[in-house]
Enzyme design. Structure first.
Site, PDB file in Angstrom:
ATOM      1  N   ALA A 153       0.987  -1.283  -0.034  1.00 52.68           N
ATOM      2  CA  ALA A 153       0.102   0.001   0.033  1.00 52.68           C
ATOM      3  C   ALA A 153       0.541   1.304   0.026  1.00 52.68           C
ATOM      4  CB  ALA A 153      -0.831   0.096   1.227  1.00 52.68           C
ATOM      5  N   GLY A 161       0.639  -5.233   0.704  1.00 59.53           N
ATOM      6  CA  GLY A 161      -0.470  -5.160  -0.104  1.00 59.53           C
ATOM      7  C   GLY A 161      -0.246  -5.730  -1.420  1.00 59.53           C
ATOM      8  N   GLU A 211      -0.504  -9.383  -0.765  1.00 60.26           N
ATOM      9  CA  GLU A 211      -2.068  -9.668  -0.765  1.00 60.26           C
ATOM     10  C   GLU A 211      -2.412  -9.725  -2.072  1.00 60.26           C
ATOM     11  OE1 GLU A 211      -2.075  -6.713   2.406  1.00 60.26           O
ATOM     12  OE2 GLU A 211      -2.960  -8.168   3.780  1.00 60.26           O
ATOM     13  N   GLU A 261       4.603  -5.525   7.072  1.00 61.52           N
ATOM     14  CA  GLU A 261       3.532  -4.535   7.908  1.00 61.52           C
ATOM     15  C   GLU A 261       3.750  -4.518   9.454  1.00 61.52           C
ATOM     16  OE1 GLU A 261       2.349  -6.661   5.648  1.00 61.52           O
ATOM     17  OE2 GLU A 261       0.851  -6.086   4.408  1.00 61.52           O
TER      18      GLU A 261
HETATM   19  N1  T1G Z   1       4.844   3.363  -0.053  1.00 56.44           N
HETATM   20  C1  T1G Z   1       5.195   4.588  -0.255  1.00 56.44           C
HETATM   21  N2  T1G Z   1       6.398   4.921  -0.719  1.00 56.44           N
HETATM   22  C2  T1G Z   1       7.443   3.929  -0.886  1.00 56.44           C
HETATM   23  C3  T1G Z   1       6.831   2.745  -0.349  1.00 56.44           C
HETATM   24  C4  T1G Z   1       5.493   2.382   0.050  1.00 56.44           C
HETATM   25  N3  T1G Z   1       4.909   1.220   0.371  1.00 56.44           N
HETATM   26  N4  T1G Z   1       7.923   1.784  -0.445  1.00 56.44           N
HETATM   27  C5  T1G Z   1       9.011   2.544  -0.641  1.00 56.44           C
HETATM   28  N5  T1G Z   1       8.618   3.706  -1.067  1.00 56.44           N
HETATM   29  C6  T1G Z   1       9.442   4.967  -1.442  1.00 56.44           C
HETATM   30  C7  T1G Z   1      10.527   5.133  -0.555  1.00 56.44           C
HETATM   31  O1  T1G Z   1      10.239   6.170   0.757  1.00 56.44           O
HETATM   32  C8  T1G Z   1      11.712   5.995  -1.474  1.00 56.44           C
HETATM   33  O2  T1G Z   1      11.208   7.319  -1.570  1.00 56.44           O
HETATM   34  C9  T1G Z   1      11.353   5.039  -2.847  1.00 56.44           C
HETATM   35  O3  T1G Z   1      10.144   4.366  -2.642  1.00 56.44           O
HETATM   36  C10 T1G Z   1      12.300   3.985  -2.833  1.00 56.44           C
HETATM   37  O4  T1G Z   1      12.350   3.108  -1.678  1.00 56.44           O
HETATM   38  C11 T1G Z   1      -2.727  -3.100   3.267  1.00 56.44           C
HETATM   39  C12 T1G Z   1      -0.935  -1.800   4.791  1.00 56.44           C
HETATM   40  C13 T1G Z   1      10.299  -1.820  -1.545  1.00 56.44           C
HETATM   41  C14 T1G Z   1      12.131  -3.064  -0.627  1.00 56.44           C
HETATM   42  O5  T1G Z   1       6.130  -1.901   3.939  1.00 56.44           O
HETATM   43  O6  T1G Z   1      10.687  -2.129   2.041  1.00 56.44           O
HETATM   44  O7  T1G Z   1       0.912  -2.697   2.359  1.00 56.44           O
HETATM   45  O8  T1G Z   1      12.919   8.236  -0.718  1.00 56.44           O
HETATM   46  O9  T1G Z   1      14.659   3.676  -1.080  1.00 56.44           O
HETATM   47  O10 T1G Z   1      15.981   0.388  -1.138  1.00 56.44           O
HETATM   48  O11 T1G Z   1      -1.659  -4.844   4.261  1.00 56.44           O
HETATM   49  O12 T1G Z   1      11.227   0.437  -0.293  1.00 56.44           O
HETATM   50  O13 T1G Z   1      13.105   8.123  -2.990  1.00 56.44           O
HETATM   51  O14 T1G Z   1      11.344   9.641  -1.923  1.00 56.44           O
HETATM   52  O15 T1G Z   1      13.310   1.862   0.150  1.00 56.44           O
HETATM   53  O16 T1G Z   1      15.041  -0.280  -3.298  1.00 56.44           O
HETATM   54  C15 T1G Z   1       3.920  -2.751   3.041  1.00 56.44           C
HETATM   55  C16 T1G Z   1       8.287  -0.703   2.204  1.00 56.44           C
HETATM   56  C17 T1G Z   1       3.202  -1.374   3.061  1.00 56.44           C
HETATM   57  C18 T1G Z   1       7.289  -2.111   1.601  1.00 56.44           C
HETATM   58  C19 T1G Z   1      12.644  -0.976  -2.000  1.00 56.44           C
HETATM   59  N6  T1G Z   1       5.031  -2.418   2.166  1.00 56.44           N
HETATM   60  N7  T1G Z   1       9.344  -0.430   1.088  1.00 56.44           N
HETATM   61  O17 T1G Z   1      13.933  -0.769  -1.249  1.00 56.44           O
HETATM   62  O18 T1G Z   1      14.060   1.665  -2.225  1.00 56.44           O
HETATM   63  S1  T1G Z   1       1.836  -1.390   4.257  1.00 56.44           S
HETATM   64  C20 T1G Z   1       6.418  -2.120   2.749  1.00 56.44           C
HETATM   65  C21 T1G Z   1      10.313  -1.151   1.107  1.00 56.44           C
HETATM   66  C22 T1G Z   1       0.749  -2.590   3.416  1.00 56.44           C
HETATM   67  C23 T1G Z   1      -1.470  -3.744   3.327  1.00 56.44           C
HETATM   68  C24 T1G Z   1      -0.433  -2.887   4.090  1.00 56.44           C
HETATM   69  C25 T1G Z   1      11.454  -0.798   0.151  1.00 56.44           C
HETATM   70  C26 T1G Z   1      11.479  -1.670  -1.070  1.00 56.44           C
HETATM   71  P1  T1G Z   1      12.158   8.375  -1.593  1.00 56.44           P
HETATM   72  P2  T1G Z   1      13.656   2.584  -1.122  1.00 56.44           P
HETATM   73  P3  T1G Z   1      14.777   0.315  -1.954  1.00 56.44           P
END
Ligand code: T1G
Length: 697
Positions: A63, A102, A105, A125
């Site tokens: 998400a 998500g 999911e 999450e």
């Molecule tokens: N939402 C918004 N921005 C995100 C994002 C996300 N989920 N993931 C990454 N970014 C942005 C990050 O801030 C950065 O921005 C850029 O993308 C590159 O990220 C309903 C509620 C995917 C392994 O927790 O683990 O789904 O700094 O530097 O090192 O059940 O990003 O360039 O402006 O980290 O290559 C669950 C979180 C969400 C994954 C990539 N998902 N992201 O790593 O790049 S909650 C996560 C990561 C959810 C559902 C629930 C990593 C990555 P900027 P980065 P990276």
């Protein structure tokens, strides 16, 4: 409507292609357009099957975390996933990159999953203080069984595609190595599903995996207890377990409703706000605002580490673990031998714990070469000096490095407190000198304070940041002052720890106050673990008198665990400290010498003095520009000192308490304890007066 989703028809297969860089986050636009796409594809009579594919570097990575503080916008992700699952035509997810949260999911809502071998997938999450909120806690247990599902959901760690295949999550793996193309493989799978009339498999309707668990809830509860054992103080892991349990006990639709309730409660709670704050803070900390866009970091293929002690050995391992060849240099042959032996022992311990063999140990050890002369730095791209904290010695070494290292090499010092500018001045290339302050154990702790000297060039700075990330560290750029950011705030806390002891707080009361606050260990137990002599030597270097009790213990040879006595007593081979009945008399004696009146020090006062003193020092650090942002300070304390993630870091915590409350208590404590250092820093006083926050600076 922004175009983040398209549909391409290939021989009757509708390929839904999402393209929302950088990580295909499931934003409101994305969800809207995916709903349109799935309904369009299903309504098209020429379409026999559907593939969900993402452009760019990854399948949906979750998400859009940035949307969580905004009002929810339909379609909500669970509804989109239910719609995908309800499709009458087979839907195949094509997975690459990191299908997380998500995104994973969504993949579980599809009927089949095809993945490239390098793909990873998981439900992180819990690391954001949440639980999977789009059916993950209800579908994954039905697919792989509740215990394995609980493992993935409570750890939050991704698994590789191969493991996902083993677990039955993925139906086919595409080997890119042999030129396999994910999209083509997914389309082929879709066609096969149609031709062979594969039964459409909706995970929400699978029951056998959880039916078995239903008959032995005790087994699940025992497994769950093991998963929660190390998650004290965190709300999300408990909610994850409760929601997985609902998957066992409730019909799918009811379990989904409960999951949503858990999700909303966590999302609106302070723990998730803290952990989401840290997610973005960790990324912001790696940015240097005045770094020119065209500066590229240098390539680091070879590192030389000077000093084969605890820090040097750990630093060499950190590079070796990332596949970077490291030369460990110590001019004292016995120290070098000891250092290399310690490194081998560390790898053997890791191998024993993780079931890796001798070959793995030898392969890791082989990446570190010992040398007994500084000549060995000549071909290194990066040199990290890690000798003990003696300015004269460091300056002598940097003078030698200036002569011996190749042009363009980055010369880094691992000093934890000393003046990087003074060290740089010992060379003719101050632009190449930078601090890289690792935290012990350097092969484990993720923080690196990248210390930017007055003359540190952008190339050296950029290289230090990039190579820190490359070895899996979290680099935070800080300025030059005694103790930089982390240790400078640690000294402020140490001062209050010592004063609280002199005034009557026992070591165990002080440690309990901090573990109740959320730290895994209290400051005095940490001192015993790291060695009281380490801080004692550093204080002697600068004539600091902030820790009379610790200094007295060190002078008595009571260094902590390594000598069996420190703030606590350690029986042979035990790491668990017991209170020392004689210590109170020692402390009372020092208090009397200093004219300190003894009294009962309440736990609330201990917490306020230790934590607010840190916040106050953090405010001064921001005023002086030693840290670029308050969130950098939070990252330093979480990744370098184990600040509890659910409290977001010292400055985030201060914003939750309110600057007015923090400043008010500090003024009172300064008065009551006669300690001027507790007077609110100007920046804190200003925020208190204006109702401002550190986060909004
Ligand atoms: N939402 C918004 N921005 C995100 C994002 C996300 N989920 N993931 C990454 N970014 C942005 C990050 O801030 C950065 O921005 C850029 O993308 C590159 O990220 C309903 C509620 C995917 C392994 O927790 O683990 O789904 O700094 O530097 O090192 O059940 O990003 O360039 O402006 O980290 O290559 C669950 C979180 C969400 C994954 C990539 N998902 N992201 O790593 O790049 S909650 C996560 C990561 C959810 C559902 C629930 C990593 C990555 P900027 P980065 P990276």
């Amino acid at each position: 409507m922004a175009q983040v989703v398209g549909i391409e028809i290939e021989d009757g297969v509708a390929v839904i292609v999402a393209d929302n860089p950088p990580v295909n986050a499931l934003s409101a636009d994305m969800r809207n357009e995916l709903m349109w796409a799935i309904e369009t594809a299903e309504a098209d009579d020429d379409v026999t099957a559907i593939v969900v594919h993402c452009a760019g570097r990854t399948f949906f990575a979750g998400a859009d975390i940035r949307e969580f503080d905004k009002p929810p916008a339909p379609p909500m992700l669970p509804d989109l996933i239910d719609r995908i699952e309800a499709s009458s035509k087979p839907v195949i997810a094509a997975l690459h990159g990191t299908a997380l949260g998500g995104g994973f999911e969504v993949a579980l809502g599809c009927h089949f999953r095809v993945a490239v071998a390098s793909a990873k997938m998981g439900l992180p999450e819990v690391k954001l203080g949440l639980l999977p909120g789009a059916g993950g806690t209800q579908r994954l247990p039905r697919l792989i069984g509740p215990q394995k599902a609980a493992d993935m959901i409570v750890s939050g760690d991704p698994i590789p595609a191969g493991k996902a295949l083993e677990l039955g999550i993925v139906d086919e793996i595409v080997d890119e190595g042999s030129g396999g193309d994910l999209r083509a493989a997914a389309v082929a799978f879709a066609k096969k599903a149609v031709v062979e009339e594969l039964p459409i498999r909706r995970i929400s309707q699978i029951d056998d995996g959880i039916a078995a668990a239903r008959s032995d809830m005790a087994a699940f509860d025992e497994h769950a207890a093991g998963l929660l054992a190390r998650k004290k103080g965190l709300d999300a892991p408990r909610a994850c377990i409760d929601s997985v349990k609902n998957a066992i006990l409730l019909p799918f639709a009811e379990g989904l409703v409960k999951e949503r309730e858990f999700f909303m409660e966590l999302k609106n709670g302070v723990q998730s706000a803290a952990q989401r704050h840290l997610f973005f803070a960790e990324r912001a900390a790696q940015r240097v605002d005045d770094m020119p866009k065209d500066v590229k970091p240098g390539k680091v293929d070879k590192v030389a580490v000077i000093g084969a002690g605890t820090m040097g050995g750990g630093i060499a391992m950190a590079f070796a673990n990332a596949g970077i060849a490291a030369t460990l240099i110590d001019v004292k042959a016995d120290a070098l031998e000891r250092g290399l032996a310690t490194i081998r022992k560390n790898y053997e311990r890791t191998a024993a714990r993780s079931g890796k063999g001798e070959d793995w140990v030898n392969e890791r050890v082989a990446r570190i070469t010992g040398a007994d002369s500084l000549q060995a730095v000549s071909d290194a791209d990066l040199i990290v000096e890690a000798v003990f904290e003696d300015m004269a010695l460091k300056k002598q070494i940097f003078g030698d490095l200036d002569r011996l290292s190749k042009p363009g090499a980055v010369l880094a010092t691992n000093t934890s407190t000393l003046d990087v500018d003074e060290i740089a001045a010992a060379t003719g290339r101050p632009e190449s000198v930078v601090g890289m302050h690792f935290f012990s154990p350097a092969n484990v702790m993720r923080l690196v304070e990248v210390v930017r000297g007055a003359k540190t060039g952008f190339e050296a700075l950029s290289t230090a940041i990039a190579v820190s990330k490359q070895i899996g560290k979290v680099p935070v750029t800080v300025g030059v002052c005694h103790g930089f950011v982390g240790n400078r705030m640690l000294y402020a806390r140490t001062r209050q720890v010592e004063r609280a002891m002199l005034e009557g707080g026992s070591p165990q009361a002080i440690d309990k106050a901090m573990t109740d606050f959320g730290f895994a260990m209290g400051p005095l137990a940490v001192s015993d673990l790291a060695g009281i002599d380490v801080g004692w030597r550093a204080r002697k270097q600068v004539g600091s008198t902030i820790a009379p009790v610790a200094d007295a213990l060190a002078e008595m040879g009571r260094f902590g665990q390594k000598t069996g006595r420190g703030f606590y007593l350690y029986s042979e081979g035990s790491r668990r400290g017991e209170p020392d009945p004689d210590l109170n008399a020692l402390i009372a004696g020092i208090a009397a010498e200093k004219g300190v009146t003894r009294r009962e020090v309440p736990e609330t006062e201990i917490v306020e003095r230790l934590i607010f003193a840190m916040v106050n020092e953090g405010a001064r650090i921001l005023e002086e520009g030693i840290a670029a942002r308050s969130s950098d300070i939070d990252v330093i304390w979480v990744f370098g000192y184990g600040w509890p993630v659910q409290r977001g870091g010292p400055m985030f915590h201060a914003d939750q308490v309110g600057a007015g409350v923090v400043a008010g208590r500090l003024s009172e404590l300064a008065e009551a304890c006669g300690d001027e250092t507790l007077q609110p820093a100007p920046l804190l006083a200003k925020l208190a007066a204006d109702g401002g926050t550190f986060g909004k600076l």
